[in-house]
Design a protein around this motif. Structure first.
Motif, short mmCIF file in Angstrom:
data_model
loop_
_atom_site.label_atom_id
_atom_site.label_comp_id
_atom_site.label_asym_id
_atom_site.label_seq_id
_atom_site.Cartn_x
_atom_site.Cartn_y
_atom_site.Cartn_z
N SER A 142 120.64 94.91 13.31
CA SER A 142 121.33 94.29 14.44
C SER A 142 121.83 92.90 14.08
CB SER A 142 120.37 94.19 15.64
OG SER A 142 120.93 93.39 16.67
N ILE A 143 123.08 92.61 14.44
CA ILE A 143 123.61 91.26 14.28
C ILE A 143 123.85 90.61 15.64
CG2 ILE A 143 124.67 91.87 12.06
CD1 ILE A 143 127.40 91.74 13.50
N ALA A 144 123.25 91.18 16.68
CA ALA A 144 123.42 90.66 18.04
C ALA A 144 122.62 89.38 18.22
CB ALA A 144 122.99 91.70 19.07
N THR A 145 123.27 88.33 18.66
CA THR A 145 122.62 87.03 18.84
C THR A 145 121.52 87.11 19.89
OG1 THR A 145 124.66 85.87 18.26
CG2 THR A 145 123.01 84.62 19.47
N LYS A 198 128.05 92.86 21.56
CA LYS A 198 127.58 91.63 22.18
C LYS A 198 126.19 91.84 22.76
CE LYS A 198 132.23 89.92 23.25
NZ LYS A 198 133.17 89.49 24.31
N PRO A 199 125.40 90.76 22.86
CA PRO A 199 124.00 90.89 23.30
C PRO A 199 123.83 91.65 24.61
CG PRO A 199 124.40 88.67 22.48
CD PRO A 199 125.74 89.36 22.50
N GLN A 200 124.74 91.44 25.55
CA GLN A 200 124.57 92.07 26.87
C GLN A 200 124.76 93.58 26.84
OE1 GLN A 200 126.86 89.78 26.01
NE2 GLN A 200 128.79 90.01 27.14
N TYR A 201 125.30 94.11 25.73
CA TYR A 201 125.53 95.56 25.63
C TYR A 201 124.50 96.27 24.77
CZ TYR A 201 130.12 94.14 27.40
OH TYR A 201 131.14 93.60 28.15
N VAL A 202 123.60 95.53 24.13
CA VAL A 202 122.67 96.14 23.18
C VAL A 202 121.75 97.15 23.85
CG1 VAL A 202 120.70 95.69 21.65
CG2 VAL A 202 122.73 94.24 21.53
N SER A 203 121.15 96.77 24.97
CA SER A 203 120.20 97.67 25.64
C SER A 203 120.87 98.98 26.04
CB SER A 203 119.61 96.98 26.87
OG SER A 203 118.72 97.84 27.54
N GLU A 204 122.04 98.88 26.66
CA GLU A 204 122.76 100.08 27.06
C GLU A 204 123.09 100.97 25.87
OE1 GLU A 204 127.12 101.23 29.02
OE2 GLU A 204 126.43 99.15 28.97
N LEU A 205 123.53 100.36 24.79
CA LEU A 205 123.91 101.11 23.59
C LEU A 205 122.71 101.84 22.99
CD1 LEU A 205 126.01 101.74 21.35
CD2 LEU A 205 125.22 99.66 20.21
N LEU A 206 121.58 101.15 22.88
CA LEU A 206 120.41 101.76 22.25
C LEU A 206 119.78 102.81 23.14
CD1 LEU A 206 118.79 98.66 20.50
CD2 LEU A 206 120.24 100.44 19.51
N GLN A 207 119.80 102.59 24.45
CA GLN A 207 119.30 103.62 25.36
C GLN A 207 120.16 104.88 25.27
OE1 GLN A 207 116.52 103.59 27.08
NE2 GLN A 207 115.98 101.48 26.57
N GLU A 208 121.46 104.68 25.07
CA GLU A 208 122.39 105.81 24.96
C GLU A 208 122.15 106.62 23.70
OE1 GLU A 208 127.21 106.53 24.20
OE2 GLU A 208 126.40 104.49 24.43
N VAL A 244 116.00 95.63 11.27
CA VAL A 244 116.33 94.38 10.59
C VAL A 244 117.28 93.61 11.48
CG1 VAL A 244 117.40 93.31 8.56
CG2 VAL A 244 116.06 95.42 8.31
N ARG A 245 116.99 92.35 11.68
CA ARG A 245 117.88 91.47 12.43
C ARG A 245 118.60 90.56 11.45
NH1 ARG A 245 115.78 87.07 16.90
NH2 ARG A 245 117.79 86.04 17.31
N ALA A 246 119.91 90.49 11.55
CA ALA A 246 120.69 89.72 10.59
C ALA A 246 121.65 88.78 11.32
CB ALA A 246 121.48 90.65 9.67
N ARG A 253 119.31 81.42 24.55
CA ARG A 253 119.48 81.87 25.95
C ARG A 253 120.42 83.05 26.08
NH1 ARG A 253 120.26 76.20 26.51
NH2 ARG A 253 122.50 76.52 26.90
N MET A 254 120.92 83.57 24.97
CA MET A 254 121.93 84.62 25.05
C MET A 254 121.36 86.02 25.24
SD MET A 254 124.99 83.42 22.49
CE MET A 254 126.05 84.77 23.06
N ALA A 255 120.09 86.20 24.96
CA ALA A 255 119.47 87.51 25.20
C ALA A 255 119.48 87.77 26.70
CB ALA A 255 118.06 87.54 24.66
N PRO A 256 119.92 88.96 27.11
CA PRO A 256 119.94 89.27 28.56
C PRO A 256 118.55 89.20 29.15
CG PRO A 256 121.19 90.89 27.29
CD PRO A 256 120.45 90.06 26.29
#
Length: 286
Positions: free
Chosen positions: A108-111, A85-95, A129-131, A278-281
């Motif tokens: 990425s398929i994150a909205t 989900k969009p709210q977890y993308v930053s944490e995941l990629l930083q990890e 690539v964003r899909a 508006r879904m991007a954190p």
């Protein structure tokens, strides 16, 4: 669109290691499609979920390695799908950025998460690539729109299109259109299901058994959509072919227009597209 000559992984798709981070509904669907249609061996696909019990169940169901360790999944992967989900993308990629190969491709398929944002999270030079696929990909009749980050080569684009083409149709779009794509293509099937359900209920009201009414409504919907795709005709032209002078169809269309179905559907797409944007954190204040 700017592209670089970055040397990303080339070669056959079947030879690449693929990590799917967030094997929920769409992530699992991607895994199934890769196994079934793209010839990627099960041993070359890894997936992650948040909980151990889900990992065990999914591993048994899909026949691939599924765990909860994102670092282990990303290490050595040629293609990394971000399906959280969009709210977890930053944490995941930083990890995972420390073990992400510089030649890897991130899809990425994150909205709502822009390619530039993902590039900033993982470091400049990595192909992104964003899909935006939709759920009909499950049966090979889906639609996937893709847009490209700054470092995507022709070979990377070809691999992405090849993977998604196994699930239906694909289209490359400008990134500024991705919210509209989400509103129409990704959310659109839900609106069609409501229409299909209503058509079937109309058949029941007219005396048809529910199973037959649903079959007739579904096939009519499928046939109409296929006519648009195969003929290339505008829907209004095809509608005119059905609407004979003095016939019953025109009376039904009048009911639809009185109910403002056209305006309602237009507003539904506009509202959904706006929400996607508006879904991007939002970044935290410094």
């Amino acid at each position: 669109m700017k592209r670089t000559n970055a040397q990303h992984v080339t070669g056959s798709l079947e030879s690449k290691v693929i990590a799917i981070l967030g094997a929920g509904k769409m992530g699992s669907l991607l895994a199934v499609s890769l196994l079934r249609d793209s010839g990627v061996p099960a041993g070359r696909i890894r997936a992650t979920v948040r909980h151990d019990d889900n990992a065990r169940a999914l591993e048994e169901k899909l026949g691939i390695k599924v765990g909860t360790d994102n670092l282990a999944a990303v290490k050595g992967a040629d293609i990394v799908f971000v399906c959280v989900k969009p709210q977890y993308v930053s944490e995941l990629l930083q990890e995972t950025r420390a073990v992400l190969a510089p030649t890897a491709v991130v899809i990425s398929i994150a909205t709502g998460i822009a390619t530039r944002s993902i590039e900033d999270m993982i470091g400049d030079g990595i192909a992104v690539v964003r899909a935006m696929p939709n759920t009909a990909c499950r049966i090979g009749q889906g639609m996937t729109a893709v847009c490209l980050g700054r470092h995507v080569s022709k070979s990377v684009l070809a691999d992405a299109e090849r993977m998604f083409a196994k699930m239906g149709r694909t289209a490359e779009v400008d990134e500024q259109l991705m919210d509209a794509v989400t509103g129409l293509s990704a959310s659109g099937p839900a609106f069609v299901y409501i229409i299909l359900e209503a058509l079937a209920e109309g058949g029941v009201r007219a005396g048809l058994p529910r199973s037959l009414a649903t079959l007739l409504a579904a096939q009519a919907t499928l046939g109409a959509a296929s006519m648009v795709l195969h003929t290339g005709e505008h829907p209004a032209v095809l509608k005119a072919e059905v609407t004979t002078p003095g016939g019953c169809t025109v009376d039904g269309i009048l009911e639809l227009e009185d109910g403002k179905i056209r305006a309602t559907l237009i507003r539904a797409i506009a509202t959904t597209a706006a929400k996607a944007g508006r879904m991007a954190p939002r970044p935290h204040p410094a």
